[in-house]
Design an enzyme around this catalytic site. Structure first.
Site, mmCIF file in Angstrom:
data_model
loop_
_atom_site.group_PDB
_atom_site.id
_atom_site.type_symbol
_atom_site.label_atom_id
_atom_site.label_comp_id
_atom_site.label_asym_id
_atom_site.label_seq_id
_atom_site.Cartn_x
_atom_site.Cartn_y
_atom_site.Cartn_z
ATOM 1 N N ASP A 9 0.864 -1.179 0.000
ATOM 2 C CA ASP A 9 0.000 0.000 0.000
ATOM 3 C C ASP A 9 0.902 1.231 0.000
ATOM 4 O O ASP A 9 2.096 1.150 0.328
ATOM 5 C CB ASP A 9 -0.879 -0.040 1.254
ATOM 6 C CG ASP A 9 -1.684 1.227 1.451
ATOM 7 O OD1 ASP A 9 -2.359 1.659 0.499
ATOM 8 O OD2 ASP A 9 -1.613 1.796 2.556
ATOM 9 N N ASP A 11 -0.250 5.086 0.997
ATOM 10 C CA ASP A 11 -0.509 6.029 2.092
ATOM 11 C C ASP A 11 -0.535 5.322 3.442
ATOM 12 O O ASP A 11 -1.309 4.391 3.658
ATOM 13 C CB ASP A 11 -1.843 6.748 1.852
ATOM 14 C CG ASP A 11 -1.818 7.554 0.560
ATOM 15 O OD1 ASP A 11 -1.269 8.659 0.567
ATOM 16 O OD2 ASP A 11 -2.324 7.045 -0.455
ATOM 17 N N GLY A 44 -5.406 2.522 -3.439
ATOM 18 C CA GLY A 44 -6.689 3.055 -3.863
ATOM 19 C C GLY A 44 -6.533 4.223 -4.812
ATOM 20 O O GLY A 44 -7.504 4.674 -5.425
ATOM 21 N N LYS A 184 -8.673 -4.764 -3.687
ATOM 22 C CA LYS A 184 -7.246 -4.978 -3.945
ATOM 23 C C LYS A 184 -6.953 -6.470 -4.088
ATOM 24 O O LYS A 184 -6.103 -6.872 -4.890
ATOM 25 C CB LYS A 184 -6.401 -4.384 -2.812
ATOM 26 C CG LYS A 184 -6.368 -2.863 -2.781
ATOM 27 C CD LYS A 184 -5.400 -2.376 -1.714
ATOM 28 C CE LYS A 184 -5.364 -0.858 -1.636
ATOM 29 N NZ LYS A 184 -4.377 -0.361 -0.669
ATOM 30 N N ASP A 207 -2.428 -0.600 5.790
ATOM 31 C CA ASP A 207 -2.860 0.003 7.057
ATOM 32 C C ASP A 207 -4.318 0.431 7.077
ATOM 33 O O ASP A 207 -4.846 0.774 8.131
ATOM 34 C CB ASP A 207 -1.996 1.235 7.356
ATOM 35 C CG ASP A 207 -2.327 2.393 6.433
ATOM 36 O OD1 ASP A 207 -2.647 3.484 6.929
ATOM 37 O OD2 ASP A 207 -2.286 2.208 5.209
ATOM 38 N N ASN A 210 -9.352 -0.411 3.281
ATOM 39 C CA ASN A 210 -9.341 -0.983 1.932
ATOM 40 C C ASN A 210 -8.235 -2.021 1.748
ATOM 41 O O ASN A 210 -8.099 -2.588 0.662
ATOM 42 C CB ASN A 210 -9.219 0.118 0.880
ATOM 43 C CG ASN A 210 -7.929 0.914 0.993
ATOM 44 O OD1 ASN A 210 -7.306 0.971 2.051
ATOM 45 N ND2 ASN A 210 -7.530 1.526 -0.098
#
Length: 230
Positions: A9, A11, A44, A184, A207, A210
């Site tokens: 991921d 962010d 995302g 995802k 984290d 999503n």
């Protein structure tokens, strides 16, 4: 022993609060690549929102839009756009409720109204400028994700609009709007098939809400120390 693949991921995982790649994370990515591990981004975000990070990391495979647009190098491995009729109904409902929206394809995004504080704060937190306005942007082309701007207390207003779409909250003022069943995990499944890598040989770090399906899907899922309690 088969090849390994690691999904990151962005962010809150590779990026700090200032939306910069954490030096130790960058080093880890390079060490993985040196060991022959295939590294991919799973986010995302839209592709145009992380192209600079790709270049900095030297990573050319990604799962974007929470699984709806998957790329390896120059190959589009998988794409799953939103249903037009479902998106149109949601747009009409959001307009009736006074909630703005943003629509994204793989190269740009457009808002359906100007100067709204929710859009300004949410998009601004990603360190992107306010999108230009085009209310008809989603007509006649693939839209892989939309953003609906409302608070938690207003989500129930859209219970009737969930047919064919799902909502994932990523900000106090904003929801990701994705195709029903999209995640995802679904995008990762497509990329693993492309590389002929087994699910048990896949690892993922994330984290956010999503990321939950992704962390469950891979052989080894790792929640960051700053992850949501869920």
């Amino acid at each position: 022993m088969g090849r390994k693949m690691v999904f990151f991921d962005l962010d809150g995982t590779l990026l700090d609060h200032n939306k910069r790649i954490v030096p130790s994370a960058k080093e880890a990515v390079h060490r993985l690549k040196d060991e022959g591990v295939v590294v991919a981004i799973a986010t995302g975000r839209a592709p145009f929102m992380f192209a600079d990070f790709q270049r900095e990391l030297g990573v050319d495979s990604f799962v974007s839009f929470n699984g709806q647009y998957v790329v390896s190098g120059t190959d589009v491995v998988y794409k799953n756009p939103l249903n037009y009729e479902a998106l149109k109904e949601l747009d009409l409902a959001a307009d009736a409720n006074g909630h703005p929206m943003v629509f994204l394809n793989h190269v740009e995004m457009k808002a359906n109204q100007a100067d709204h504080e929710y859009i300004e704060q949410s998009i601004g937190d990603l360190q992107f400028p306010y999108p230009s306005v085009d209310k008809d942007f989603y007509h006649g082309q693939d839209i892989f994700q939309a953003l609906l701007f409302c608070q938690d207390r207003d989500e129930a207003l859209y219970d009737a609009n969930r047919k064919g779409i799902e909502f994932i909250r990523w900000h106090d003022f904003s929801l990701d709007v994705v195709p029903e069943g999209g995640s995802k995990a679904k995008g990762i499944e497509q990329l693993l098939r492309h590389f002929d890598i087994k699910r048990e040989d896949a690892y993922a770090f994330g984290d956010g809400l999503n990321d939950i399906q992704m962390l469950h899907y891979v052989g080894t899922g790792v929640a960051m120390g700053n992850a949501k309690d869920e």
